[in-house]
Design an enzyme around this catalytic site. Structure first.
Site, short mmCIF file in Angstrom:
data_model
loop_
_atom_site.label_atom_id
_atom_site.label_comp_id
_atom_site.label_asym_id
_atom_site.label_seq_id
_atom_site.Cartn_x
_atom_site.Cartn_y
_atom_site.Cartn_z
N LEU A 1 0.86 -1.18 0.00
CA LEU A 1 0.00 0.00 0.00
C LEU A 1 0.90 1.23 0.00
O LEU A 1 1.89 1.28 0.73
CB LEU A 1 -0.88 0.04 1.25
CG LEU A 1 -2.18 -0.76 1.25
CD1 LEU A 1 -2.80 -0.72 2.65
CD2 LEU A 1 -3.17 -0.23 0.23
N ASP A 2 0.56 2.24 -0.81
CA ASP A 2 1.33 3.48 -0.80
C ASP A 2 1.27 4.12 0.59
O ASP A 2 0.30 3.93 1.33
CB ASP A 2 0.76 4.47 -1.83
CG ASP A 2 0.99 4.02 -3.26
OD1 ASP A 2 2.03 3.39 -3.51
OD2 ASP A 2 0.14 4.31 -4.12
N PRO A 3 2.29 4.90 0.95
CA PRO A 3 2.28 5.54 2.28
C PRO A 3 1.02 6.36 2.55
O PRO A 3 0.54 6.38 3.69
CB PRO A 3 3.54 6.41 2.25
CG PRO A 3 4.48 5.66 1.36
CD PRO A 3 3.59 5.09 0.27
N ALA B 1 -1.93 5.78 1.59
CA ALA B 1 -3.10 4.91 1.68
C ALA B 1 -3.19 4.24 3.05
O ALA B 1 -2.20 4.11 3.77
CB ALA B 1 -3.05 3.85 0.58
#
EC number: 5.4.99.25
Length: 244
Positions: free
Chosen positions: A45-47, A49
């Site tokens: 997961l992107d930071p 998100a």
């Protein structure tokens, strides 16, 4: 002094990743909290998100391959009127809606959303971990270099409009592996003629696992025995572990 290796724990921790942490940072904090010797997660997961990060401990890391192939579900907040280089709120604005833009019509949005259901082609974003010549694309992007990227087929199982305000919309998206929700938001904005980016992203499902059973890092760290948060091997859904 010998380095502490942790306990030989086997099981799955469903973690609700907070905003601002990388997936690996969240995993390492969870690993230390439960004192596991071996841990891995099943999809980044992107930071920016939040949401479900499936953390596998010990023998449960054997399910990682199947989880990487699994469908995923997200709740995404689209901000209309601006496109960014990263596709989300952390990037720099690279395109804006025409002058006088006052928001999206709901009927137009519903029509556009319906066009993205099924098998579609996406061009992966430059801000991604895909590699070219051994180097992640995001490193090229940070250096101001944009490379041609071939489109890839992904499948959108469904898109449901959860809420709408003209300048923002929240959608629920179920999709195949390899789908970039940032790219989906960007493509929806372009199809509407107004541009868009992700203002928020929350993952709610990874294969058979749901955010409903996830624990936050704070709650995990506050537990008297954090190991109790793990799903034991005999609690995992049938068919996840490879045959031995």
């Amino acid at each position: 002094m010998a380095k502490r290796r942790g306990l030989a724990l086997d099981g799955v921790l469903l973690l609700d990743k907070p905003v601002g942490l990388s997936s690996n940072h969240a995993l390492q904090r969870a690993k230390r909290t439960v004192d596991a010797a071996k841990a891995g997660h099943t999809g980044t997961l992107d930071p920016f998100a939040t949401g479900l990060l499936v953390c596998c401990m010990g023998r449960a890391t054997k399910i990682s391959g199947r989880m990487l192939e699994a469908d995923k579900t997200y709740q995404a907040t689209l901000q209309f009127g601006e496109e960014t280089d990263s596709g989300d709120l952390t990037g720099h604005i690279v395109a804006r809606a025409p002058d006088g833009f006052a928001g999206v019509e709901e009927a137009a949005l519903r029509d556009v959303l319906s066009r993205f259901v099924g098998t579609i082609e996406q061009i992966p974003p430059m801000y991604s971990a895909l590699k070219r010549d051994g180097k992640p694309l995001y490193e090229y992007a940070r250096a101001g270099i944009e490379l041609d990227r071939p489109p890839r087929q992904v499948t959108i199982r469904h898109i449901e409009l959860l809420s709408f305000s003209g300048m923002q919309a929240q959608i629920d998206v179920a999709c195949s592996k390899g789908t970039y929700i940032r790219t989906l938001a960007q493509d929806i904005g372009r199809a509407l003629g107004c541009h868009a980016h992700l203002a928020a992203l929350r993952r709610t499902h990874v294969g058979p696992f749901s955010l409903d059973r996830a624990v936050t890092l704070e709650a995990l760290q506050a537990m008297p025995d954090a190991k109790q948060a793990l799903l034991a091997m005999n609690e995992l859904p049938a068919g996840l572990l490879p045959a031995t």
